[in-house]
Design an enzyme around this catalytic site. Structure first.
Site, PDB file in Angstrom:
ATOM      1  N   ASP A 105       4.211   6.875   6.211  1.00 41.44           N
ATOM      2  CA  ASP A 105       3.507   5.810   6.897  1.00 41.44           C
ATOM      3  C   ASP A 105       3.495   6.097   8.389  1.00 41.44           C
ATOM      4  O   ASP A 105       3.784   7.219   8.814  1.00 41.44           O
ATOM      5  CB  ASP A 105       4.180   4.459   6.604  1.00 41.44           C
ATOM      6  CG  ASP A 105       3.185   3.328   6.487  1.00 41.44           C
ATOM      7  OD1 ASP A 105       2.560   2.982   7.513  1.00 41.44           O
ATOM      8  OD2 ASP A 105       3.013   2.784   5.383  1.00 41.44           O
ATOM      9  N   HIS A 136       2.397  -0.926  11.278  1.00 40.52           N
ATOM     10  CA  HIS A 136       2.188  -0.815   9.833  1.00 40.52           C
ATOM     11  C   HIS A 136       3.417  -0.266   9.129  1.00 40.52           C
ATOM     12  O   HIS A 136       3.887  -0.825   8.130  1.00 40.52           O
ATOM     13  CB  HIS A 136       0.979   0.073   9.554  1.00 40.52           C
ATOM     14  CG  HIS A 136       0.573   0.119   8.120  1.00 40.52           C
ATOM     15  ND1 HIS A 136       1.087   1.036   7.240  1.00 40.52           N
ATOM     16  CD2 HIS A 136      -0.305  -0.645   7.403  1.00 40.52           C
ATOM     17  CE1 HIS A 136       0.544   0.837   6.032  1.00 40.52           C
ATOM     18  NE2 HIS A 136      -0.307  -0.170   6.117  1.00 40.52           N
ATOM     19  N   SER A 282      -2.068  -2.430   1.031  1.00 36.95           N
ATOM     20  CA  SER A 282      -0.859  -1.826   1.602  1.00 36.95           C
ATOM     21  C   SER A 282       0.360  -2.695   1.352  1.00 36.95           C
ATOM     22  O   SER A 282       1.449  -2.204   1.024  1.00 36.95           O
ATOM     23  CB  SER A 282      -1.013  -1.636   3.118  1.00 36.95           C
ATOM     24  OG  SER A 282      -1.532  -0.387   3.448  1.00 36.95           O
TER      25      SER A 282
END
Length: 388
Positions: A105, A136, A282
């Site tokens: 990620d 994120h 996600s």
């Protein structure tokens, strides 16, 4: 790739920008394409060098989230009730050794409240400068850490800021990261990202699965009419879509016959409520990755195929009866993760019996064997300046 093959490429004007040996035994090479040569033509020239060589474009992949805070309802408490939706044991599962979970990620903010006290090892890509934002990656690691407080996490920041300022990774970086996590012995890899199909990424996924790693990926947020998102659409990967608190499909979720399971992915925040998007596939992916990690840790002989079959069999059916291209097999349910796999196989799918007959058969509880070392070489073609 042999010296003769490299020399042949250089005679045609290709440049060797990067070369690395993977733990699987394959060598990956990033090639610079001669100016004026079409990318598809370049790929054909590399493929023509001989058997065992596979070339593809160096596609980009992005986090599967969208910034839509106005669509998220206020909530309180860890995971905003999502744990109840999937039947997660709030005390944490402790039916086996602590699972090892890989995360590919963006960067992590290790000082974030949700990550305090977690066992997280961050692997930096060697020789590469990275500049991705921590929003994120921190959110995904926070969700996984909340679900699996005792797990060991191994994270790789495979992203960098693109020309548009948005974080992205490329096929070569993604394939190398999958290979590196596999060599570190992770049980599961969480991929909350999506992009186009790519030969090198597919080979990396296949190699990892053959070595016993369960790969879980976001189904994508490009809408119902969009083409399949990858790596989720590969047969060896568990593709996860997102639903809201009322079990309605996330309005931007990609659909198709590659969808495997649904999980909460709308209005989900960790305790830190870090700035960033709040809905998307996600966010749903960690719920399935965590469930798969518990299965693998409690039953080390569980293969990726067995883990997928068990999770699909126990899913709560949503949408049309049985399997469908919107919710897959349904909302993942985690009750009974520690049960004997033979018992689960005999029970079928208590919440979706109509679809249980379509499930793949469970394999026997055998010890995982390491896949043989591959001798093939994979090449990634990078566009020259001015090409896209």
């Amino acid at each position: 790739m042999s010296d003769t093959q490299v020399a042949a490429l250089r005679r045609r004007g290709f440049t060797i920008q990067e070369s690395e040996q993977l733990s699987s035994g394959k060598r990956v090479v990033r090639l610079g394409v001669p100016r004026g040569l079409a990318l598809e033509k370049a790929r054909q020239q590399v493929d023509a060098l001989g058997t065992g060589i596979s070339a593809d474009l160096n596609h980009y992949y992005r986090p599967a989230l969208h910034a839509e805070h106005d669509a998220a309802k206020p909530c309180s408490g860890a995971l905003c009730g999502a744990a109840d939706m999937v039947g997660w044991d709030k005390a944490g599962y402790s039916c086996g050794p602590s699972p090892r979970v890989g995360i590919i990620d963006t960067a992590l903010d290790l000082d974030a409240k949700d990550l305090a006290g977690r066992r997280i090892e961050v692997l930096q890509p060697a020789g590469q400068k990275r500049g991705s934002s921590p929003g994120h990656g921190t959110t995904i690691a926070s969700l996984l850490g909340t679900l699996l407080p005792d797990a060991r996490f191994i994270a790789i920041d495979g992203f960098t800021a693109g020309e548009d300022g948005q974080d992205r990774t490329d096929a070569l970086s993604l394939a190398k990261a999958i290979d590196r996590l596999t060599s570190h012995g992770v049980d599961v890899i969480n991929l909350s990202l999506s992009g186009p199909p790519n030969r090198l990424v597919q080979e990396a996924v296949t190699s990892a699965v053959e070595r016993g790693v369960i790969i879980v990926a976001a189904a994508g947020n490009d809408g119902a009419k969009a083409p399949p998102s990858y790596p989720a659409a590969y047969a060896d990967v568990l593709a996860v879509t997102a639903v809201d608190a009322e079990k309605n499909l996330y309005r931007r979720a990609s659909t198709g016959d590659y969808i495997d399971l649904a999980a909460p992915g709308v209005g989900i925040f960790g305790e830190s409520k870090a700035e960033g998007p709040s809905q998307g596939t996600s966010l749903a992916t960690p719920f399935v990755a965590a469930a798969a990690a518990v299965l693998k840790a409690s039953n080390p002989g569980t293969t990726p195929r067995n883990a997928g079959a068990r999770l699909k069999a126990g899913a709560f059916d949503l949408g049309p009866v049985g399997y469908d291209e919107f919710y897959g097999w349904g909302l993942v349910q985690t009750a009974g993760l520690c049960a004997d796999p033979g018992l689960i196989a005999s029970q079928g799918a208590p919440s979706s019996s109509a679809s249980a007959g379509k499930l793949p058969a469970l394999e026997g509880p055998t010890t995982l064997e390491q896949a043989g070392v591959a001798s093939a070489t994979a090449a990634e073609v990078s566009p020259a300046a001015g090409q896209k």
